[in-house]
Design an enzyme around this catalytic site. Structure first.
Site, PDB file in Angstrom:
ATOM      1  N   ALA A 130      27.784 -11.577   6.578  1.00 20.30           N
ATOM      2  CA  ALA A 130      27.143 -12.599   6.719  1.00 20.30           C
ATOM      3  C   ALA A 130      26.748 -12.821   8.348  1.00 20.30           C
ATOM      4  CB  ALA A 130      27.052 -14.013   6.259  1.00 20.30           C
ATOM      5  N   GLU A 246      20.966 -24.029  20.559  1.00 18.83           N
ATOM      6  CA  GLU A 246      22.112 -23.030  20.970  1.00 18.83           C
ATOM      7  C   GLU A 246      21.533 -21.847  21.596  1.00 18.83           C
ATOM      8  OE1 GLU A 246      24.197 -22.416  17.127  1.00 18.83           O
ATOM      9  OE2 GLU A 246      24.701 -24.446  16.835  1.00 18.83           O
ATOM     10  N   ARG A 272      28.303   0.888  49.922  1.00 13.69           N
ATOM     11  CA  ARG A 272      28.523   2.327  49.801  1.00 13.69           C
ATOM     12  C   ARG A 272      27.778   3.166  50.448  1.00 13.69           C
ATOM     13  NH1 ARG A 272      30.572   5.675  46.073  1.00 13.69           N
ATOM     14  NH2 ARG A 272      29.236   7.187  45.135  1.00 13.69           N
TER      15      ARG A 272
END
Length: 319
Positions: A130, A246, A272
């Site tokens: 679940a 949430e 870089r």
């Protein structure tokens, strides 16, 4: 990242305060990620400052900054400290909205001040079979007099073992009709240290090295009826209401991750050198960075508009 025009002065000030705090404690977070230690000292300080109470009404010890305040906290923490951010978000989501919407006045007075004060919490849904199918939970809760007896297991729980408060969803009916109507699940608050309740296993999660994630075991765990949130069989409705909040706050956390990504990839590509020039001067890389900026901007608008709707008691289901 600035605030939005609809933010209150309190929310704008909160953003600046939390941002300064994150810059101050980020080195401690970095150290605990290397040592795989849960950063209790950081968490206690966050609780002491009341930040976790951002979305809790002032009458219950919170800051009263609503869903917007919770999202501000999540974004700023995740920008520098994904692990701490995840635990804080998990705590704010550890039944907070569920208690506000479905809890009794006694339960609000009991739990909300503790959450606002920094008590660590966890949401307990996922099981072996679940997860996405949240309605398929098999952890059982059998009513016996004025209490329930919980048996079963949960897994992939953020905060397992370190949380003090666990917001648990369990099956209280096997009746097919109850299952069809989603009346088979009930919500409970289980405290750390309850006899029969234990943390069975811990997992290491990439990028969250200082955050506990694990499996929980319930072996005849007795939970008082007073620690049931809502009526029996209302767990699914409570879960869905909680998940909307949430998801909003977790999405604010992902804004922080995008900022973290941008803050790293731009300086890296500037220093870089390939084919005689900085890699940031390569058009393909510029396009990738532009895509990150675009997604970040769109994400912030979507999240904070949803939070704005929350704070105005609008239906946020679609957003």
């Amino acid at each position: 990242m600035k605030g939005f025009p609809w933010w209150t002065e309190e929310q704008l000030a909160f953003q600046q305060e939390v941002r300064a705090f994150c810059n101050e404690i980020a080195p401690i977070d970095a150290r605990t990620r290397w040592t795989r230690e849960f950063p209790f000292e950081i968490y206690k300080e966050i609780g002491k400052r009341g930040y976790i109470g951002a979305a809790i009404p002032k009458e219950y010890g919170g800051l009263g900054l609503g869903a917007t305040g919770a999202c501000i906290l999540a974004e700023e923490l995740h920008t520098l400290m994904p692990g701490i951010g995840r635990i804080v978000v998990g705590n704010m989501n550890g039944g907070l909205r569920q208690i506000i919407e479905a809890g009794t006045e006694e339960q609000k007075k009991k739990y909300l001040p503790k959450i606002a004060g920094g008590e660590i919490g966890a949401v307990v849904i996922t099981e072996m079979t679940a997860g996405t199918d949240a309605a398929g939970v098999t952890l059982t809760a059998k009513k016996e007099g004025d209490h329930y007896v919980l048996n079963g297991k949960k897994r992939f729980i953020v905060g397992a073992g370190v949380a003090d408060r666990y917001f648990v969803y369990a099956r209280t009916s096997d009746n097919p009709e109850d299952f069809r109507k989603r009346k088979h699940i009930t919500a409970f608050v289980v405290q750390k240290g309850t006899p029969g309740f234990s943390c069975e296993k811990l997992n290491e999660i990439l990028a969250f090295e200082n955050v506990q994630n694990g499996s929980l075991d319930f072996d005849n765990v007795i939970v008082s009826e007073a620690d049931r949130i809502g009526h029996e069989g209302e767990g699914w409705k409570i879960m869905m209401a909680g998940l909307n909040f949430e998801r909003t706050v977790i999405s604010a956390g992902t804004i922080g991750w995008q900022r973290l990504l941008l803050n790293n990839c731009v300086p890296y590509s500037q220093r870089r050198v390939q084919f005689g020039k900085a890699t940031i001067d390569i058009p393909a890389n510029q396009t990738k960075i532009a895509d990150i900026v675009t997604r970040l901007k769109v994400s912030r608008v979507a999240v904070y508009y949803t939070a704005y709707l929350w704070d105005n008691d609008e239906d946020v289901s679609i957003e």
